[in-house]
Design a protein around this motif. Structure first.
Motif, short mmCIF file in Angstrom:
data_model
loop_
_atom_site.label_atom_id
_atom_site.label_comp_id
_atom_site.label_asym_id
_atom_site.label_seq_id
_atom_site.Cartn_x
_atom_site.Cartn_y
_atom_site.Cartn_z
N UNK A 84 1.31 -5.38 7.72
CA UNK A 84 2.49 -4.95 6.99
C UNK A 84 2.20 -4.72 5.52
N UNK A 85 1.21 -5.45 4.97
CA UNK A 85 0.88 -5.28 3.55
C UNK A 85 -0.02 -4.06 3.35
N UNK A 86 0.24 -3.32 2.27
CA UNK A 86 -0.57 -2.14 1.96
C UNK A 86 -1.94 -2.53 1.41
N UNK A 87 -2.13 -3.80 1.07
CA UNK A 87 -3.31 -4.18 0.30
C UNK A 87 -4.30 -5.05 1.06
N UNK A 88 -3.93 -5.45 2.27
CA UNK A 88 -4.86 -6.24 3.09
C UNK A 88 -6.15 -5.48 3.34
N UNK A 113 -6.26 -7.67 -7.18
CA UNK A 113 -6.02 -6.76 -8.29
C UNK A 113 -4.90 -5.77 -7.96
N UNK A 114 -4.94 -5.19 -6.77
CA UNK A 114 -3.92 -4.23 -6.37
C UNK A 114 -2.55 -4.90 -6.28
N UNK A 115 -2.52 -6.14 -5.80
CA UNK A 115 -1.26 -6.88 -5.68
C UNK A 115 -0.64 -7.10 -7.06
N UNK A 116 -1.47 -7.51 -8.02
CA UNK A 116 -0.97 -7.73 -9.38
C UNK A 116 -0.42 -6.44 -9.97
N UNK A 117 -1.15 -5.33 -9.78
CA UNK A 117 -0.68 -4.02 -10.28
C UNK A 117 0.65 -3.64 -9.63
N UNK A 118 0.75 -3.85 -8.33
CA UNK A 118 1.97 -3.49 -7.63
C UNK A 118 3.15 -4.31 -8.12
N UNK A 119 2.98 -5.62 -8.24
CA UNK A 119 4.08 -6.48 -8.65
C UNK A 119 4.53 -6.15 -10.08
N UNK A 120 3.58 -5.85 -10.97
CA UNK A 120 3.96 -5.46 -12.33
C UNK A 120 4.72 -4.14 -12.32
N UNK A 121 4.28 -3.21 -11.46
CA UNK A 121 4.98 -1.92 -11.34
C UNK A 121 6.41 -2.13 -10.86
N UNK A 153 -8.09 2.45 -4.40
CA UNK A 153 -7.74 2.81 -3.02
C UNK A 153 -8.43 4.11 -2.62
N UNK A 154 -8.35 5.13 -3.46
CA UNK A 154 -8.97 6.42 -3.16
C UNK A 154 -10.49 6.30 -3.07
N UNK A 211 2.27 2.29 -2.45
CA UNK A 211 3.47 1.52 -2.77
C UNK A 211 3.99 0.82 -1.51
N UNK A 212 4.12 -0.49 -1.60
CA UNK A 212 4.56 -1.28 -0.45
C UNK A 212 5.94 -0.85 0.04
#
Length: 515
Positions: free
Chosen positions: A104-108, A121-129, A443-444, A252-253
């Motif tokens: 379910x998570x986009x970052x696993x 790192x991606x999780x921190x960026x997402x949560x800040x966004x 990601x890319x 984006x989750x």
């Protein structure tokens, strides 16, 4: 203090109560984590598509876009024009990728590709966004309701925030999606009503609006210069929009969860395209509103005095000269305040309550989606990864409920911190570009070059972060170091940061000694 007519207050109250009751209704279905975060994969594609569309059409769109069009032109519409290309890539590559990996998570998957650091790192960026997004939307909605009621903006955020938190915490993703379907439709109706009243109230109607818009170049999409990347040209916004929409659809989750809520990958793909074909024409409506407002107040300049006074009071500070400050204001300085002012004074009783409900709908759809997605990411990528991997499904569901509420409170706090900013849209675009650039690049890098290893990705991300920080804060350098300042437009941060990660990662992979 302004007082809304009782009919409008009743309309708004009924809408808020209905949203809370929706959460209560769907709470009966949330008996597992899968039901709460994925709606058990049972939502039809048309509903998901409308919910994605509603997520895009936040209160930033309802207020920020007309404000930008009023203060400048249609340059920001280029963002919408970039969506089809980003959607094509998402439909062809991202949707099948996430559906095949099931999580379910986009970052696993970033941890599987590069290690735990990449996922974190991606999780921190997402949560800040998400915090930036929710904060800007809370601010936008309070700006409108303050003009209508005279209440303190912090109080408005608190009251509306409580309603949003209640129905989101109780209802889970299924409640979020179905309320977004209603909210998306209500928002569209609200935009059409505003345009209709503007055309009716402007002497000469459509002809006057078009003449004034052409006279002052309000329909311009910006400069088409291929050498100027320091201002908001057509190409700068097109590049920003492409990379930002690629982040939305691909990282984006909020969107990834909806791909899992569809019955199949094919249905998820349909929802992406429905979102695009709805958003393109409807977003144009909000630029039309901006031009209509500009023409209306151009014909009736005396009606702008109150708006200018409010903007001047916010800008001049203690001991300033009100008249002098008003004289130096430009339309861009008070663009966000024009639509609320028009609504207060020119929307008929009863209809005004519907319009306010539409703005509430816009805010609630994006905030509730952000709360649900942030809670999911926190539980999946932080709590279950580092704190308690063996948490039971019941315990996980309880944690999701708590985290959803906590992120709602954080979003409200961010909105309160933004009180006093000049442009909602500018703030959101700048913050999202800063936080999303490195995440998208990583990601890319992982999906475009299978030979890139952990060390390559780590080096590339480090360089990308350095580039993003330099582009963001180099303006603070002393004057004798002015040559080191970033000369590009702020919207280029996500573009350059993403490209830096891709470039460095690929070069590092090619130069790295083969095992």
């Amino acid at each position: 203090m302004n007082n809304l007519p009782i009919i409008d207050l009743v309309v708004i109250a009924v809408y808020l109560l209905a949203m809370v009751l929706v959460g209560v209704y769907f709470s009966r279905k949330n008996t597992s984590t899968d039901a709460y975060t994925k709606a058990a994969g049972s939502i039809p594609s048309w509903a998901i598509g409308i919910s994605l569309y509603a997520t895009f059409l936040s209160s930033n769109t309802f207020l920020g876009v007309p404000g930008k069009a009023y203060g400048a032109n249609w340059n920001a519409f280029v963002f919408s024009l970039s969506m089809p290309l980003a959607a094509f890539i998402a439909a062809k590559y991202f949707v099948p990728f996430y559906r095949n990996h099931k999580t379910v998570s986009a970052y696993t998957n970033l941890e599987n590709r590069f290690g735990a650091w990449a996922r974190s790192y991606a999780v921190v960026c997402f949560l800040l966004t998400q915090v930036a997004r929710m904060g800007s939307i809370f601010f936008g909605i309070s700006l409108t309701l303050q003009a209508l009621t005279g209440l303190d903006m912090s109080v408005i955020m608190l009251v509306t925030g409580v309603c949003i938190v209640v129905y989101t915490v109780l209802g889970g993703l299924e409640a979020v999606i179905w309320t977004e379907v209603v909210q998306g439709l209500l928002l569209t109706v609200g935009a059409v009503i505003v345009i209709g009243t503007l055309i009716y109230n402007t002497p000469g109607g459509t002809d006057t609006i078009i003449d004034i818009g052409l006279r002052d170049n309000k329909f311009s999409l910006g400069s088409f210069s291929l050498t100027d990347f320091s201002s908001s040209t057509f190409w700068v916004i097109l590049l920003y929009g492409f990379f930002m929409n690629l982040t939305n659809f691909g990282m984006d989750q909020n969107y990834v969860q909806r791909y899992h809520a569809a019955p199949s990958a094919k249905e998820a793909t349909k929802s992406v395209w429905l979102c695009v074909w709805l958003y393109l024409p409807i977003s144009l409506l909000f630029f039309v509103i901006g031009v209509c407002l500009y023409a209306y107040y151009d014909v009736n300049p005396e009606l702008l005095v109150t708006v200018k006074e409010q903007a001047a009071l916010e800008r001049m500070g203690a001991g300033g000269n009100l008249a002098g400050t008003m004289n130096v204001l430009t339309p861009a300085d008070y663009g966000d305040k024009v639509l609320p002012h028009y609504m207060v004074n020119h929307i008929p009783v009863g209809i005004l309550g519907l319009i306010v409900s539409a703005i509430l709908a816009a805010a609630m759809s994006t905030i509730s989606s952000g709360m649900n997605a942030s809670a999911t990411v926190f539980t999946e990528d932080i709590y279950k990864r580092y704190i308690n991997p063996n948490i039971s499904d019941k315990g996980n569901l309880r944690l999701l409920l708590i985290c959803t509420g906590v992120f709602g409170v954080i979003g409200m706090s961010a909105g309160i911190a933004m009180i006093g900013v000049q442009s909602i849209l500018d703030v959101w675009w700048t913050l999202s570009g800063i936080f999303a650039g490195g995440m998208l690049g990583l990601f890319l890098l992982g999906i475009t070059n299978k030979k890139v290893g952990n060390s390559d990705a780590m080096l590339a991300t480090g360089v990308g972060i350095a580039v993003i920080l330099w582009m963001t804060f180099s303006y603070l350098l002393p004057e004798h170091y002015a040559f080191l300042r970033n000369m590009l437009h702020a919207n280029m941060i996500i573009v350059v940061g993403t490209m830096a990660i891709l470039l460095v990662g690929n070069i590092s992979q090619r130069l790295r000694p083969k095992a």
